[in-house]
Design an enzyme around this catalytic site. Structure first.
Site, mmCIF file in Angstrom:
data_model
loop_
_atom_site.group_PDB
_atom_site.id
_atom_site.type_symbol
_atom_site.label_atom_id
_atom_site.label_comp_id
_atom_site.label_asym_id
_atom_site.label_seq_id
_atom_site.Cartn_x
_atom_site.Cartn_y
_atom_site.Cartn_z
ATOM 1 C CG HIS A 1 -1.689 -0.573 1.032
ATOM 2 N ND1 HIS A 1 -3.335 -0.710 0.738
ATOM 3 C CD2 HIS A 1 -1.526 -2.381 1.400
ATOM 4 C CE1 HIS A 1 -3.653 -1.929 0.531
ATOM 5 N NE2 HIS A 1 -2.924 -2.947 0.617
ATOM 6 C CG ASP B 1 -5.060 2.646 0.799
ATOM 7 O OD1 ASP B 1 -4.265 2.091 0.512
ATOM 8 O OD2 ASP B 1 -5.542 1.855 1.494
HETATM 9 N N1 UDP Z 1 -8.254 -3.481 4.381
HETATM 10 C C1 UDP Z 1 -9.472 -2.358 5.584
HETATM 11 N N2 UDP Z 1 -9.370 -2.628 6.505
HETATM 12 C C2 UDP Z 1 -8.720 -3.859 7.373
HETATM 13 C C3 UDP Z 1 -7.776 -4.821 6.816
HETATM 14 C C4 UDP Z 1 -8.219 -4.976 5.486
HETATM 15 O O1 UDP Z 1 -9.551 -1.752 4.920
HETATM 16 O O2 UDP Z 1 -8.716 -3.599 8.674
HETATM 17 C C5 UDP Z 1 -8.515 -3.568 2.816
HETATM 18 C C6 UDP Z 1 -7.199 -3.067 2.943
HETATM 19 O O3 UDP Z 1 -7.367 -2.022 2.378
HETATM 20 C C7 UDP Z 1 -6.516 -4.245 1.441
HETATM 21 C C8 UDP Z 1 -7.696 -5.422 1.619
HETATM 22 O O4 UDP Z 1 -8.559 -5.177 2.691
HETATM 23 O O5 UDP Z 1 -6.935 -3.754 0.329
HETATM 24 C C9 UDP Z 1 -7.412 -6.561 1.816
HETATM 25 O O6 UDP Z 1 -5.871 -6.574 2.551
HETATM 26 P P1 UDP Z 1 -5.213 -7.933 2.398
HETATM 27 O O7 UDP Z 1 -4.161 -7.249 3.590
HETATM 28 O O8 UDP Z 1 -5.855 -8.853 2.641
HETATM 29 O O9 UDP Z 1 -4.464 -7.621 1.860
HETATM 30 P P2 UDP Z 1 -3.626 -6.543 0.055
HETATM 31 O O10 UDP Z 1 -4.159 -5.536 -0.236
HETATM 32 O O11 UDP Z 1 -2.490 -5.250 1.363
HETATM 33 O O12 UDP Z 1 -2.825 -7.304 -0.486
#
Ligand code: UDP
Ligand code: UDP
Length: 422
Positions: free
Chosen positions: A29, A127
């Site tokens: 991110h 984000d």
């Molecule tokens: N996410 C969120 N809040 C949380 C956990 C996750 O908004 O508490 C969102 C985050 O923006 C991400 C998505 O859920 O894009 C999936 O998160 P994960 O860590 O599984 O995947 P990443 O995108 O980091 O590979």
């Protein structure tokens, strides 16, 4: 940086819009924001980078400081995160998720930063995870909010429909894997295999030697690169099966091995000697004996952009984090998609449909979702690495990616439109 042409003499930001970028937790991110910042700087924008502090990984801290020293004209604003008085939520085991929540809780602190920006801001790009907290602040300040959505467009309908689905929980029955979304075929069930209990996460791993020198001395397209992002979705038993599979495939391999989610700080772990015995124990002698010869197992951070750019890399076994997918596209390297959670299975569909790679639809990660055995992994990796048509398609995608960022290309034009609207 993925930049092909400069319209703006470096440092000449007179008259360009002033844009604040607000990334979130984890390298996945952060990197898209640093890349976007370089593109916007190239278009004469003034950039303020809001960096949540402290970061959860050394990798992020290093990336931010090296970015700021390369681009001293960027205005760096540290968002000092509010401490959690109740202590960490025991239900949250992934430190990234904990940090998402901490950033969201601290977002009110950016109001004075944004309102006092000089020259005044033209827009904020945030984000998705903090967007609902940022939006009301920006409404008050009469500033437009853009979201840099760090995943595939294909994932958007799912996010957009989620509130509706949550209002009718029967549609989210965990035993029902077929939830339909516009634009997406139902996701196949990857839980066909028996669950494993061998998910310990306890041992340390190491690497041996200099992977860059090793990689450069391998023949063209001969090495399969294996990396499941910056975190560690894979269980120990699955790691062992993957080791067997890599050896069984008969191909050379470079494996960026992440052991557990909390070990996000392996960035500069160079304590090679003391940990090598544990790697050997975990992976077994057959894998260990290849280490430094026909293969490389890296426990520390690797420079994935650089790895994918190497002519020795002929394929990428990936969890399909969106950054990894776009980096593979850029490098024109085919992907064997082995997705895990979140948006990754949707991104894997994009990989398959675009022709960039193949998707192992029924493979779990050896945690809750079952174990894939080494023999099957070896066979599939072998087939994948021998597929010259696939490699040719991936190369073409790399060419298209370059056209998109060149003047007149779709990415270039989209950014032009956004900047004009500011
Ligand atoms: N996410 C969120 N809040 C949380 C956990 C996750 O908004 O508490 C969102 C985050 O923006 C991400 C998505 O859920 O894009 C999936 O998160 P994960 O860590 O599984 O995947 P990443 O995108 O980091 O590979
Ligand atoms: N990455 C890297 N070296 C590593 C592991 C990951 O450079 O050893 C980078 C990778 O190039 C990508 C990011 O970290 O830019 C991971 O983002 P992605 O969306 O692929 O996966 P996530 O970690 O968010 O699940």
């Amino acid at each position: 940086g993925h930049i092909s042409m400069s319209n703006c003499a470096r440092g000449d930001m007179s008259g360009g819009p002033h844009i604040a970028l607000f990334p979130s937790a984890g390298m996945g991110h952060l990197m898209p924001y640093l890349r976007l910042a370089t593109v916007l700087l190239d278009r004469c924008c003034r950039i303020t980078l809001i960096t949540p502090c402290p970061t959860i990984t050394t990798a992020e801290a290093v990336a931010i400081s090296s970015f700021l020293s390369t681009y001293p004209e960027v205005n760096d604003l540290e968002l000092r995160l509010v401490p959690d008085n109740n202590g960490p939520d025991p239900a949250i085991t992934d430190p990234h998720f904990f940090q998402f929540a901490r950033i969201s809780r601290s977002t009110h602190l950016i109001r004075p930063m944004l309102s006092s920006a000089s020259p005044p801001l033209s827009a904020v790009i945030s984000d998705l995870s903090a967007a609902s907290q940022v939006a009301p602040i920006l409404t008050d300040l009469h500033l437009p909010l853009y979201i840099l959505f760090t995943t595939s467009v294909k994932f958007l309908p799912l996010i957009a429909l989620l509130p509706k689905l949550l209002s009718d929980p029967s549609r989210l029955n965990p035993s029902c894997s077929d939830v339909n979304f516009p634009g997406l075929p139902p996701l196949p069930d990857h839980r066909r295999l028996a669950p494993t209990t061998a998910d310990r996460k306890s041992r340390e791993l190491t690497s041996k030697g200099d992977y860059k020198t090793w990689l450069e001395s391998q023949p063209v397209d001969s090495v399969v690169y294996v990396c499941f992002g910056s975190k560690a979705p894979m269980g120990v038993a699955q790691i062992q099966e993957l080791g067997k599979g890599l050896v069984g495939s008969g191909f050379r391999f470079l494996w960026a091995l992440k052991m557990k989610i909390s070990l996000v700080d392996e960035y500069d772990d160079h304590d090679e000697e003391t940990k090598s015995e544990n790697v050997r124990e975990l992976l077994g002698d057959s894998v260990w004996h290849e280490n430094g010869r026909r293969g490389m197992v890296m426990k520390s951070w690797v420079d994935q952009d650089e790895v994918l750019a190497s002519s020795s890399i002929g394929g990428f076994v990936s969890h399909c984090g969106w950054n990894s997918v776009t980096e593979a596209m850029w490098a024109g390297v085919p992907v064997l998609a082995w997705p895990h959670r979140g948006d990754q299975r949707v991104n894997a569909q994009v990989v398959e449909e675009s022709g960039l790679g193949v998707w192992m639809k029924e493979w779990g990660m050896g945690t809750r979702s079952g174990l894939v055995n080494g023999e099957e992994i070896g066979e599939k990796i072998g087939e994948f690495m021998r597929d010259e048509n696939l490699r040719e398609r991936a190369r073409k995608i790399g060419e298209e990616a370059r056209k998109a960022v060149d003047a007149g290309g779709s990415s270039h034009e989209t950014i032009t439109k956004v900047l004009k609207s500011l």
